[in-house]
Design a protein around this motif. Sequence first.
Motif, PDB file in Angstrom:
ATOM      1  N   ARG A   1       0.844  -1.206   0.000  1.00 24.61           N
ATOM      2  CA  ARG A   1       0.000   0.000   0.000  1.00 24.61           C
ATOM      3  C   ARG A   1       0.875   1.251   0.000  1.00 24.61           C
ATOM      4  O   ARG A   1       0.529   2.259  -0.607  1.00 24.61           O
ATOM      5  CB  ARG A   1      -0.930   0.023   1.216  1.00 24.61           C
ATOM      6  N   SER A   2       2.016   1.182   0.705  1.00 30.10           N
ATOM      7  CA  SER A   2       2.891   2.373   0.763  1.00 30.10           C
ATOM      8  C   SER A   2       3.492   2.670  -0.595  1.00 30.10           C
ATOM      9  O   SER A   2       3.832   3.812  -0.900  1.00 30.10           O
ATOM     10  CB  SER A   2       3.987   2.195   1.821  1.00 30.10           C
ATOM     11  N   ILE A   3       3.624   1.623  -1.426  1.00 29.14           N
ATOM     12  CA  ILE A   3       4.170   1.820  -2.776  1.00 29.14           C
ATOM     13  C   ILE A   3       3.117   2.496  -3.663  1.00 29.14           C
ATOM     14  O   ILE A   3       3.422   3.396  -4.438  1.00 29.14           O
ATOM     15  CB  ILE A   3       4.635   0.467  -3.363  1.00 29.14           C
TER      16      ILE A   3
ATOM     17  N   VAL B   1      13.505  -0.977   8.780  1.00 31.20           N
ATOM     18  CA  VAL B   1      14.266   0.285   8.781  1.00 31.20           C
ATOM     19  C   VAL B   1      15.735   0.051   8.429  1.00 31.20           C
ATOM     20  O   VAL B   1      16.420   0.961   7.982  1.00 31.20           O
ATOM     21  CB  VAL B   1      14.185   1.014  10.146  1.00 31.20           C
ATOM     22  N   TYR B   2      16.226  -1.186   8.630  1.00 31.10           N
ATOM     23  CA  TYR B   2      17.641  -1.469   8.392  1.00 31.10           C
ATOM     24  C   TYR B   2      17.947  -1.793   6.926  1.00 31.10           C
ATOM     25  O   TYR B   2      19.110  -2.001   6.572  1.00 31.10           O
ATOM     26  CB  TYR B   2      18.098  -2.651   9.250  1.00 31.10           C
TER      27      TYR B   2
ATOM     28  N   PRO C   1      16.349   2.431   4.982  1.00 34.39           N
ATOM     29  CA  PRO C   1      15.005   1.982   4.573  1.00 34.39           C
ATOM     30  C   PRO C   1      14.813   2.085   3.069  1.00 34.39           C
ATOM     31  O   PRO C   1      15.268   3.033   2.450  1.00 34.39           O
ATOM     32  CB  PRO C   1      14.080   2.962   5.303  1.00 34.39           C
ATOM     33  N   ASN C   2      14.109   1.105   2.478  1.00 35.12           N
ATOM     34  CA  ASN C   2      13.945   1.067   1.027  1.00 35.12           C
ATOM     35  C   ASN C   2      12.534   1.316   0.534  1.00 35.12           C
ATOM     36  O   ASN C   2      12.349   1.703  -0.620  1.00 35.12           O
ATOM     37  CB  ASN C   2      14.437  -0.281   0.490  1.00 35.12           C
ATOM     38  N   SER C   3      11.500   1.025   1.340  1.00 39.56           N
ATOM     39  CA  SER C   3      10.125   1.273   0.892  1.00 39.56           C
ATOM     40  C   SER C   3       9.617   2.535   1.594  1.00 39.56           C
ATOM     41  O   SER C   3      10.138   2.917   2.652  1.00 39.56           O
ATOM     42  CB  SER C   3       9.228   0.088   1.265  1.00 39.56           C
ATOM     43  N   PRO C   4       8.574   3.159   1.026  1.00 37.28           N
ATOM     44  CA  PRO C   4       7.993   4.309   1.743  1.00 37.28           C
ATOM     45  C   PRO C   4       7.551   3.919   3.161  1.00 37.28           C
ATOM     46  O   PRO C   4       7.702   4.707   4.102  1.00 37.28           O
ATOM     47  CB  PRO C   4       6.810   4.697   0.859  1.00 37.28           C
ATOM     48  N   TYR C   5       7.030   2.694   3.331  1.00 37.90           N
ATOM     49  CA  TYR C   5       6.659   2.242   4.688  1.00 37.90           C
ATOM     50  C   TYR C   5       7.877   2.275   5.606  1.00 37.90           C
ATOM     51  O   TYR C   5       7.842   2.858   6.690  1.00 37.90           O
ATOM     52  CB  TYR C   5       6.072   0.821   4.634  1.00 37.90           C
TER      53      TYR C   5
ATOM     54  N   PRO D   1       8.214  -3.687  -6.503  1.00 42.47           N
ATOM     55  CA  PRO D   1       9.339  -2.778  -6.759  1.00 42.47           C
ATOM     56  C   PRO D   1      10.141  -2.540  -5.472  1.00 42.47           C
ATOM     57  O   PRO D   1       9.553  -2.383  -4.399  1.00 42.47           O
ATOM     58  CB  PRO D   1       8.671  -1.464  -7.209  1.00 42.47           C
ATOM     59  N   GLY D   2      11.456  -2.526  -5.600  1.00 42.73           N
ATOM     60  CA  GLY D   2      12.316  -2.261  -4.432  1.00 42.73           C
ATOM     61  C   GLY D   2      12.269  -3.360  -3.384  1.00 42.73           C
ATOM     62  O   GLY D   2      12.609  -3.133  -2.221  1.00 42.73           O
ATOM     63  N   HIS D   3      11.844  -4.556  -3.786  1.00 41.11           N
ATOM     64  CA  HIS D   3      11.618  -5.659  -2.844  1.00 41.11           C
ATOM     65  C   HIS D   3      12.890  -6.041  -2.084  1.00 41.11           C
ATOM     66  O   HIS D   3      13.851  -6.542  -2.692  1.00 41.11           O
ATOM     67  CB  HIS D   3      11.119  -6.858  -3.658  1.00 41.11           C
TER      68      HIS D   3
END
Length: 355
Positions: free
Chosen positions: A87-89, A135-136, A154-158, A291-293
């Motif tokens: 959802r954040s994506i 976050v890591y 962190p890699n996702s918007p979440y 994406p960005g998984h």
Amino acid sequence: MVLITGGAGFIGSNLIHYWTSTTTETVINVDNLTYAGNLQNLAELAGDPRYIFFRSDIGNIQAICQILRKYRPRAIVNLAAESHVDRSIHDPDAFIQTNVVGTLRLLKAVYSHWSALGASEQDEFRFLHVSTDEVYGSLEPGAPPFRETTAYAPNSPYAASKAASDHLVRSYHRTYGLPVLITNCCNNYGPYQFPEKLIPLIIHRALAGKPLPIYGDGGNVRDWLYVADHCAALQRVLERGRPGEVYNIGASSEKTNLEVVHRLCDILDEGKPRRDGKSYREQVAFVKDRPGHDRRYGIDATKIQRELGWKPQETFESGLRKTTRWYIDNQQWVADVTSSAYRDWIALHYGERAG
Ligand code: NAD
Ligand code: TYD
């Protein structure tokens, strides 16, 4: 008395059940009931004088201040968040609003309350912020798991919104002296998890005879912890954790997504066999990757084990069996939460109508 935010969600409702069954304390639940918040999870507690519910946004400073003034809880456990990476994506805004702005506004309300307390109440007060290992960032295969000292990436918007909230909480300790604790936990699973997350989604879709979507090659790794073990860890951190400290929580139970899904299929084959006698594994479908998984998460839980004496009680196998049984026995709960909003999400994300 403790105040739990996000108590109508997955971990929050498990934590409230855990708290009311292991202590004599009253619990206040502050939740604004997004799509992920469900008061049915707490139906057993309706009418219990030890459980108080307020429908409020964590960002409503006035409402939070009023609740704090009236009830004077000794601790706050902040679970309220937007929590789903996919959802954040699609739409990061709500994640910034609740996870970042909401946490800041909650901190403001809590700090204003805390600064007016007497010295001994101030000493005993705790603000426990519940965060994630995401976050890591992502681990390389073979790299050591995340420690409390691992740099944030962190890699996702979440994950980025949770990282920002962790930093804000930390800053309220360093700048203003608020007695905060931060926990970073791996992926949870168990009862009352909304069926947008991998494990309940797979059980729900398997039983409905639908394809079981695996992103990419299914080789992404997550560290899985049964939710009751997370609840026990949070209670322990609140009791014995040192203000200003961070504690990583995990089970050292790293599995690829394909391993998780295959194990779920096998447990379902035993507990609720398909009518045609074939395995649920036949429903597995590889789909386009996220994406960005992040490839791999893993937690080093040495600090909480050594300093606070916590360790998980469930194995992945025992936890997964309990969880599968719960979803088989609670199909009405699943039917109730897979409302029209849920169907809209499935249609948007997986390109099909949910049944
Ligand atoms: P969830 O999505 O199931 O529940 C979140 C709850 O917060 C819902 O009841 C929702 O109504 C409420 N909420 C959302 N926005 C709010 C707002 N602005 N004000 C008040 N309430 C609001 O989430 P979850 O899986 O139970 O996760 C709880 C917390 O634990 C989150 O902070 C998440 O980042 C963290 N966490 C989750 C996991 C996991 O595997 N689920 C792992 C580590 C950390
Ligand atoms: P998820 O439960 O969304 O948790 P998180 O992204 O916070 O780790 O996903 C767990 C893993 O399962 C993650 O690697 C993405 C993958 N996944 C799928 O392969 N298919 C799906 O339909 C979903 C929801 C997740």
